[in-house]
Design a protein around this motif. Structure first.
Motif, PDB file in Angstrom:
ATOM      1  N   UNK A  41       9.663  -2.061  12.709  1.00 20.03           N
ATOM      2  CA  UNK A  41       9.098  -1.131  11.729  1.00 20.03           C
ATOM      3  C   UNK A  41       9.058   0.283  12.292  1.00 20.03           C
ATOM      4  N   UNK A  93      -0.931   8.817   8.385  1.00 21.79           N
ATOM      5  CA  UNK A  93      -0.313   7.804   7.534  1.00 21.79           C
ATOM      6  C   UNK A  93      -0.771   6.419   7.963  1.00 21.79           C
ATOM      7  N   UNK A  94      -0.740   5.474   7.041  1.00 21.62           N
ATOM      8  CA  UNK A  94      -1.218   4.127   7.355  1.00 21.62           C
ATOM      9  C   UNK A  94      -0.098   3.247   7.878  1.00 21.62           C
ATOM     10  N   UNK A  96       0.207  -0.770   8.629  1.00 20.25           N
ATOM     11  CA  UNK A  96      -0.491  -2.056   8.548  1.00 20.25           C
ATOM     12  C   UNK A  96      -1.960  -1.890   8.171  1.00 20.25           C
TER      13      UNK A  96
ATOM     14  N   UNK B   5      21.066  -7.938   8.220  1.00 27.35           N
ATOM     15  CA  UNK B   5      19.892  -8.811   8.202  1.00 27.35           C
ATOM     16  C   UNK B   5      19.693  -9.404   6.813  1.00 27.35           C
ATOM     17  N   UNK B   8      14.460  -9.162   4.393  1.00 25.38           N
ATOM     18  CA  UNK B   8      14.010  -7.784   4.495  1.00 25.38           C
ATOM     19  C   UNK B   8      12.500  -7.766   4.298  1.00 25.38           C
ATOM     20  N   UNK B   9      11.800  -7.666   5.406  1.00 27.78           N
ATOM     21  CA  UNK B   9      10.351  -7.601   5.311  1.00 27.78           C
ATOM     22  C   UNK B   9       9.941  -6.258   4.729  1.00 27.78           C
ATOM     23  N   UNK B  10       8.734  -6.205   4.261  1.00 24.84           N
ATOM     24  CA  UNK B  10       8.178  -4.924   3.868  1.00 24.84           C
ATOM     25  C   UNK B  10       7.638  -4.257   5.123  1.00 24.84           C
ATOM     26  N   UNK B  11       7.992  -3.019   5.303  1.00 26.24           N
ATOM     27  CA  UNK B  11       7.536  -2.303   6.494  1.00 26.24           C
ATOM     28  C   UNK B  11       6.019  -2.164   6.478  1.00 26.24           C
ATOM     29  N   UNK B  12       5.450  -2.145   7.697  1.00 25.55           N
ATOM     30  CA  UNK B  12       4.006  -1.938   7.792  1.00 25.55           C
ATOM     31  C   UNK B  12       3.610  -0.521   7.444  1.00 25.55           C
ATOM     32  N   UNK B  13       4.600   0.348   7.471  1.00 19.08           N
ATOM     33  CA  UNK B  13       4.285   1.729   7.136  1.00 19.08           C
ATOM     34  C   UNK B  13       3.944   1.846   5.664  1.00 19.08           C
ATOM     35  N   UNK B  14       2.880   2.548   5.377  1.00 17.43           N
ATOM     36  CA  UNK B  14       2.530   2.786   3.982  1.00 17.43           C
ATOM     37  C   UNK B  14       3.503   3.814   3.419  1.00 17.43           C
ATOM     38  N   UNK B  15       3.563   3.894   2.102  1.00 21.33           N
ATOM     39  CA  UNK B  15       4.442   4.867   1.478  1.00 21.33           C
ATOM     40  C   UNK B  15       4.101   6.259   1.983  1.00 21.33           C
ATOM     41  N   UNK B  16       5.140   7.076   2.013  1.00 21.75           N
ATOM     42  CA  UNK B  16       5.001   8.390   2.611  1.00 21.75           C
ATOM     43  C   UNK B  16       3.941   9.237   1.927  1.00 21.75           C
ATOM     44  N   UNK B  18       0.629  10.040   0.341  1.00 19.47           N
ATOM     45  CA  UNK B  18      -0.707   9.456   0.260  1.00 19.47           C
ATOM     46  C   UNK B  18      -1.125   9.322  -1.199  1.00 19.47           C
TER      47      UNK B  18
END
Lengths: 117, 122
Positions: A41, A93-94, A96, B5, B8-16, B18
């Motif tokens: 990630x 930013x968050x 997890x 791959x 495709x996991x969802x990234x732990x990053x939140x959407x850019x 806010x």
């Protein structure tokens, strides 16, 4: 965050190494699969801001001992500009669910694998 | 390559971007904020309330009213087009028209069950 998202000048204190804190927990680092996913990630996201040279995420020792720097994520960029862009994009930013803090890290300390500052 | 791959996991990053601090309920998103839609909606509510209130719909005083049309009686000799009846018809017509306008602007709008689309006629 968000209010001052559009930087125009390079920060004087910028280095090539960005340190993210509050992004990962010790429990997450102990889990091999989760650790790999976190690395992935980080790489996927952080290469968007510049040339990402390396990602270092210190892990607990097998004995359960916690070396300094646990819970931090180090992003090494090829230049200050990439690091600067990443800092602006990632700070606040968050990741997890945790709100990430991004600070510049001493290149010297980073290269001597001193992650405890 | 990275693109090969399969999962495709969802990234732990939140959407850019806010999220806004005040999270609005789903039904208030987007087009509902269109001022025209808002005006139509509030008029629609007003009409519905008037129709359901049971209060006299036309309470204009004697002098303020325009002349009444010729009376129409049913076969029992009771007048059909009373003032109240005409007022109700008028409101119901306006209501249908407002709903048509809202649907035109927002095709996702769910009209009330008694809404009949206007007949296509010139």
């Amino acid at each position: 965050p968000g209010a001052e998202r559009v930087p125009t000048t390079i920060d004087e204190s910028a280095t090539k190494v960005l340190c993210l804190t509050k992004a990962v927990t010790t429990d997450q680092l102990l889990d091999d699969e989760e650790y790999e996913e976190i690395l992935e990630d980080m790489r996927d996201e952080c290469c968007k801001f510049g040339t990402l040279v390396n990602v270092v995420i210190p892990r607990p020792n097998p004995g359960g001992e916690l070396p300094p720097g646990i819970g931090k994520v180090f992003l090494e960029y090829s230049d200050n500009a990439g690091c600067f862009a990443a800092k602006n994009a990632l700070h606040g930013r968050k990741f997890g669910g945790n709100v990430v803090t991004a600070v510049y890290y001493s290149e010297e300390k980073y290269h001597s694998m001193d992650y405890g500052v | 390559a990275a693109g090969t791959k399969t999962k495709r996991r969802k990234s732990r990053w939140a959407d850019d971007d806010p999220k806004p601090v005040i999270q609005l309920p789903d039904f208030m998103g987007g087009i509902e904020f269109d001022p025209e839609i808002q005006a139509l909606n509030s008029r629609l509510l007003e009409i519905s309330r008037m129709l359901q209130s049971g209060l006299p719909l036309d309470d204009r005083p004697e002098g303020a009213r325009s002349p009444s049309p010729e009376p129409i009686y049913d076969n029992m000799g009771i007048r059909i087009n009373t003032r109240e009846y005409r007022a109700r018809e008028r409101l119901q017509k306006e209501r249908q028209e407002i709903i048509s306008q809202i649907i035109k602007k927002n095709p996702a709008f769910k009209p009330p069950a008694d809404y009949r689309p206007p007949k296509l006629q010139k």
